[in-house]
Scaffold this motif. Structure first.
Motif, PDB file in Angstrom:
ATOM      1  N   ALA A 213      55.859  48.569 -28.166  1.00 38.89           N
ATOM      2  CA  ALA A 213      54.562  49.111 -27.783  1.00 38.89           C
ATOM      3  C   ALA A 213      54.405  49.111 -26.276  1.00 38.89           C
ATOM      4  O   ALA A 213      55.196  48.528 -25.549  1.00 38.89           O
ATOM      5  N   SER A 214      53.352  49.765 -25.808  1.00 39.44           N
ATOM      6  CA  SER A 214      53.068  49.788 -24.378  1.00 39.44           C
ATOM      7  C   SER A 214      52.823  48.371 -23.878  1.00 39.44           C
ATOM      8  O   SER A 214      52.277  47.524 -24.572  1.00 39.44           O
ATOM      9  N   SER A 215      53.267  48.111 -22.636  1.00 39.35           N
ATOM     10  CA  SER A 215      53.134  46.762 -22.075  1.00 39.35           C
ATOM     11  C   SER A 215      51.903  46.633 -21.193  1.00 39.35           C
ATOM     12  O   SER A 215      51.773  45.680 -20.450  1.00 39.35           O
ATOM     13  N   GLY A 216      50.981  47.602 -21.243  1.00 38.95           N
ATOM     14  CA  GLY A 216      49.786  47.543 -20.419  1.00 38.95           C
ATOM     15  C   GLY A 216      48.796  46.511 -20.930  1.00 38.95           C
ATOM     16  O   GLY A 216      48.783  46.157 -22.109  1.00 38.95           O
ATOM     17  N   LEU A 217      47.943  46.020 -20.022  1.00 43.89           N
ATOM     18  CA  LEU A 217      46.902  45.068 -20.385  1.00 43.89           C
ATOM     19  C   LEU A 217      45.566  45.784 -20.514  1.00 43.89           C
ATOM     20  O   LEU A 217      45.322  46.787 -19.853  1.00 43.89           O
ATOM     21  N   GLU A 218      44.691  45.246 -21.348  1.00 45.22           N
ATOM     22  CA  GLU A 218      43.329  45.746 -21.455  1.00 45.22           C
ATOM     23  C   GLU A 218      42.414  44.816 -20.668  1.00 45.22           C
ATOM     24  O   GLU A 218      42.435  43.600 -20.869  1.00 45.22           O
ATOM     25  N   VAL A 219      41.622  45.394 -19.767  1.00 46.65           N
ATOM     26  CA  VAL A 219      40.765  44.604 -18.879  1.00 46.65           C
ATOM     27  C   VAL A 219      39.315  45.010 -19.109  1.00 46.65           C
ATOM     28  O   VAL A 219      38.974  46.189 -19.073  1.00 46.65           O
ATOM     29  N   ARG A 220      38.457  44.010 -19.323  1.00 47.85           N
ATOM     30  CA  ARG A 220      37.031  44.247 -19.508  1.00 47.85           C
ATOM     31  C   ARG A 220      36.249  43.376 -18.533  1.00 47.85           C
ATOM     32  O   ARG A 220      36.567  42.197 -18.353  1.00 47.85           O
ATOM     33  N   VAL A 221      35.220  43.961 -17.923  1.00 51.13           N
ATOM     34  CA  VAL A 221      34.373  43.241 -16.976  1.00 51.13           C
ATOM     35  C   VAL A 221      32.922  43.381 -17.431  1.00 51.13           C
ATOM     36  O   VAL A 221      32.478  44.475 -17.761  1.00 51.13           O
ATOM     37  N   SER A 222      32.195  42.273 -17.435  1.00 50.22           N
ATOM     38  CA  SER A 222      30.787  42.337 -17.821  1.00 50.22           C
ATOM     39  C   SER A 222      29.939  41.538 -16.839  1.00 50.22           C
ATOM     40  O   SER A 222      30.364  40.509 -16.316  1.00 50.22           O
ATOM     41  N   ALA A 223      28.729  42.049 -16.588  1.00 48.25           N
ATOM     42  CA  ALA A 223      27.754  41.402 -15.709  1.00 48.25           C
ATOM     43  C   ALA A 223      26.372  41.841 -16.178  1.00 48.25           C
ATOM     44  O   ALA A 223      26.239  42.836 -16.902  1.00 48.25           O
ATOM     45  N   PRO A 224      25.301  41.127 -15.792  1.00 48.45           N
ATOM     46  CA  PRO A 224      23.955  41.548 -16.182  1.00 48.45           C
ATOM     47  C   PRO A 224      23.624  42.942 -15.642  1.00 48.45           C
ATOM     48  O   PRO A 224      24.176  43.370 -14.624  1.00 48.45           O
ATOM     49  N   GLU A 225      22.722  43.631 -16.315  1.00 53.38           N
ATOM     50  CA  GLU A 225      22.273  44.933 -15.836  1.00 53.38           C
ATOM     51  C   GLU A 225      21.553  44.813 -14.499  1.00 53.38           C
ATOM     52  O   GLU A 225      21.707  45.662 -13.625  1.00 53.38           O
ATOM     53  N   GLU A 226      20.758  43.741 -14.339  1.00 53.81           N
ATOM     54  CA  GLU A 226      20.020  43.546 -13.102  1.00 53.81           C
ATOM     55  C   GLU A 226      19.720  42.070 -12.882  1.00 53.81           C
ATOM     56  O   GLU A 226      19.594  41.304 -13.839  1.00 53.81           O
ATOM     57  N   VAL A 227      19.617  41.685 -11.618  1.00 52.01           N
ATOM     58  CA  VAL A 227      19.233  40.330 -11.231  1.00 52.01           C
ATOM     59  C   VAL A 227      18.342  40.435 -10.002  1.00 52.01           C
ATOM     60  O   VAL A 227      18.292  41.472  -9.335  1.00 52.01           O
ATOM     61  N   ARG A 228      17.662  39.344  -9.697  1.00 46.73           N
ATOM     62  CA  ARG A 228      16.836  39.279  -8.498  1.00 46.73           C
ATOM     63  C   ARG A 228      17.606  38.607  -7.367  1.00 46.73           C
ATOM     64  O   ARG A 228      18.534  37.830  -7.606  1.00 46.73           O
ATOM     65  N   VAL A 229      17.228  38.921  -6.145  1.00 46.71           N
ATOM     66  CA  VAL A 229      17.804  38.230  -4.992  1.00 46.71           C
ATOM     67  C   VAL A 229      17.617  36.726  -5.177  1.00 46.71           C
ATOM     68  O   VAL A 229      16.546  36.253  -5.546  1.00 46.71           O
ATOM     69  N   GLY A 230      18.694  35.976  -4.907  1.00 47.41           N
ATOM     70  CA  GLY A 230      18.638  34.523  -5.046  1.00 47.41           C
ATOM     71  C   GLY A 230      19.066  34.016  -6.401  1.00 47.41           C
ATOM     72  O   GLY A 230      19.257  32.811  -6.584  1.00 47.41           O
ATOM     73  N   GLU A 231      19.235  34.900  -7.370  1.00 45.53           N
ATOM     74  CA  GLU A 231      19.647  34.487  -8.710  1.00 45.53           C
ATOM     75  C   GLU A 231      21.164  34.440  -8.818  1.00 45.53           C
ATOM     76  O   GLU A 231      21.855  35.366  -8.400  1.00 45.53           O
ATOM     77  N   THR A 232      21.668  33.347  -9.394  1.00 44.83           N
ATOM     78  CA  THR A 232      23.101  33.234  -9.684  1.00 44.83           C
ATOM     79  C   THR A 232      23.378  33.887 -11.039  1.00 44.83           C
ATOM     80  O   THR A 232      22.609  33.713 -11.984  1.00 44.83           O
ATOM     81  N   PHE A 233      24.472  34.629 -11.118  1.00 48.14           N
ATOM     82  CA  PHE A 233      24.833  35.244 -12.395  1.00 48.14           C
ATOM     83  C   PHE A 233      26.343  35.215 -12.565  1.00 48.14           C
ATOM     84  O   PHE A 233      27.093  34.959 -11.616  1.00 48.14           O
ATOM     85  N   GLU A 234      26.774  35.440 -13.782  1.00 54.78           N
ATOM     86  CA  GLU A 234      28.199  35.375 -14.105  1.00 54.78           C
ATOM     87  C   GLU A 234      28.801  36.775 -14.224  1.00 54.78           C
ATOM     88  O   GLU A 234      28.205  37.666 -14.846  1.00 54.78           O
ATOM     89  N   THR A 235      29.959  36.933 -13.612  1.00 54.05           N
ATOM     90  CA  THR A 235      30.788  38.111 -13.829  1.00 54.05           C
ATOM     91  C   THR A 235      31.970  37.657 -14.673  1.00 54.05           C
ATOM     92  O   THR A 235      32.763  36.821 -14.241  1.00 54.05           O
ATOM     93  N   VAL A 236      32.053  38.180 -15.888  1.00 52.13           N
ATOM     94  CA  VAL A 236      33.059  37.717 -16.853  1.00 52.13           C
ATOM     95  C   VAL A 236      34.181  38.756 -16.954  1.00 52.13           C
ATOM     96  O   VAL A 236      33.927  39.938 -17.187  1.00 52.13           O
ATOM     97  N   VAL A 237      35.407  38.288 -16.774  1.00 56.62           N
ATOM     98  CA  VAL A 237      36.586  39.151 -16.876  1.00 56.62           C
ATOM     99  C   VAL A 237      37.410  38.704 -18.078  1.00 56.62           C
ATOM    100  O   VAL A 237      37.749  37.514 -18.202  1.00 56.62           O
ATOM    101  N   GLU A 238      37.720  39.636 -18.970  1.00 58.34           N
ATOM    102  CA  GLU A 238      38.590  39.354 -20.113  1.00 58.34           C
ATOM    103  C   GLU A 238      39.821  40.243 -20.035  1.00 58.34           C
ATOM    104  O   GLU A 238      39.701  41.459 -19.856  1.00 58.34           O
ATOM    105  N   VAL A 239      40.975  39.626 -20.153  1.00 60.97           N
ATOM    106  CA  VAL A 239      42.251  40.343 -20.102  1.00 60.97           C
ATOM    107  C   VAL A 239      42.975  40.100 -21.421  1.00 60.97           C
ATOM    108  O   VAL A 239      43.211  38.942 -21.803  1.00 60.97           O
ATOM    109  N   GLN A 240      43.296  41.172 -22.102  1.00 62.03           N
ATOM    110  CA  GLN A 240      43.977  41.054 -23.393  1.00 62.03           C
ATOM    111  C   GLN A 240      45.331  41.748 -23.336  1.00 62.03           C
ATOM    112  O   GLN A 240      45.476  42.814 -22.728  1.00 62.03           O
ATOM    113  N   ASN A 241      46.304  41.137 -23.998  1.00 68.35           N
ATOM    114  CA  ASN A 241      47.641  41.717 -24.101  1.00 68.35           C
ATOM    115  C   ASN A 241      47.796  42.338 -25.495  1.00 68.35           C
ATOM    116  O   ASN A 241      48.036  41.632 -26.472  1.00 68.35           O
ATOM    117  N   PRO A 242      47.632  43.664 -25.609  1.00 71.08           N
ATOM    118  CA  PRO A 242      47.722  44.309 -26.916  1.00 71.08           C
ATOM    119  C   PRO A 242      49.150  44.687 -27.300  1.00 71.08           C
ATOM    120  O   PRO A 242      49.363  45.265 -28.373  1.00 71.08           O
TER     121      PRO A 242
END
Length: 219
Positions: A20-49
């Motif tokens: 099969a193809s040796s490429g990776l699948e990459v997904r990135v997620s973050a909130p739609e919106e935040v306020r200045v001063g707010e901490t938020f998470e940027t989540v990266v998922e990498v899968q080997n299909p």
């Protein structure tokens, strides 16, 4: 992977590669919106299909202007080493970041792009490959301000603007208001630095005048 070779007279012979193809699948997620001063998470998922082990995986997150890492360091790009992924495995990395600047455009909020690059080395290939992905987030102001002013004024006329403000975040802020006006305007802000607790609100008045040619007016 399918490869085609033309042999003339309109004849094409197709070869199907094994595995099969040796490429990776990459997904990135973050909130739609935040306020200045707010901490938020940027989540990266990498899968080997694929059916092959993928090695030397590195995950890099690049931040746009107006977003910083939550630990306060000034770097705009960080790289995490994921090592290798066996077939079907998933690697998950969480980057904690913070909205540091908000600019509200006339057509709505400005969206920031969080970019991710994942480099890796497939089995049997001597060169690293890169997969990219991105997510967008809107950074909204911590202090909401509503301005009220006359719809039109003439040269030499004194008038007043009103700024109603409110802290819409869960943290206190110290705020300094500054009047920014085009050439010809004069005026000042009544009040200096303001301390605003969460949910705190108030009102400022800008006393202004304008000096234009006798036939001109601001509409």
């Amino acid at each position: 992977m399918a490869l085609g070779v033309a042999l003339g007279a309109g004849v094409v012979v197709w070869y199907q590669s094994s595995g099969a193809s040796s490429g990776l699948e990459v997904r990135v997620s973050a909130p739609e919106e935040v306020r200045v001063g707010e901490t938020f998470e940027t989540v990266v998922e990498v899968q080997n299909p694929s059916e092959q082990t993928v090695r030397d995986i590195k995950v890099s997150l690049s931040l746009p202007i107006g977003v910083v890492y939550a630990d306060g360091r000034s770097d705009v790009r960080r790289t995490a080493t994921a090592g290798e992924l066996a077939p079907g495995e998933v690697y998950r990395k969480v980057f904690k970041v913070l909205g540091a600047e908000a600019r509200v455009a006339l057509d709505g909020e400005e969206r920031k792009t969080l970019g991710v690059d994942v480099s890796y080395l497939p089995d049997g290939l001597g060169k690293s490959l890169v997969e990219s992905a991105a997510s967008e987030v809107a950074i909204l102001p911590a202090i909401e301000v509503v301005l009220a002013a006359p719809s039109e004024v003439t040269s030499g006329e004194n008038f007043e603007w009103t700024a109603r403000y409110k802290n819409v975040t869960a943290r206190p802020w110290k705020v300094v208001f500054e009047l920014v006006a085009p050439s010809g305007f004069t005026g000042k802000v009544e009040g200096g630095e303001i301390s605003l607790e969460p949910g705190g609100e108030g009102e400022l008045r800008f006393k202004s005048g304008i000096a234009l040619a006798a036939s001109e007016k601001i509409v």
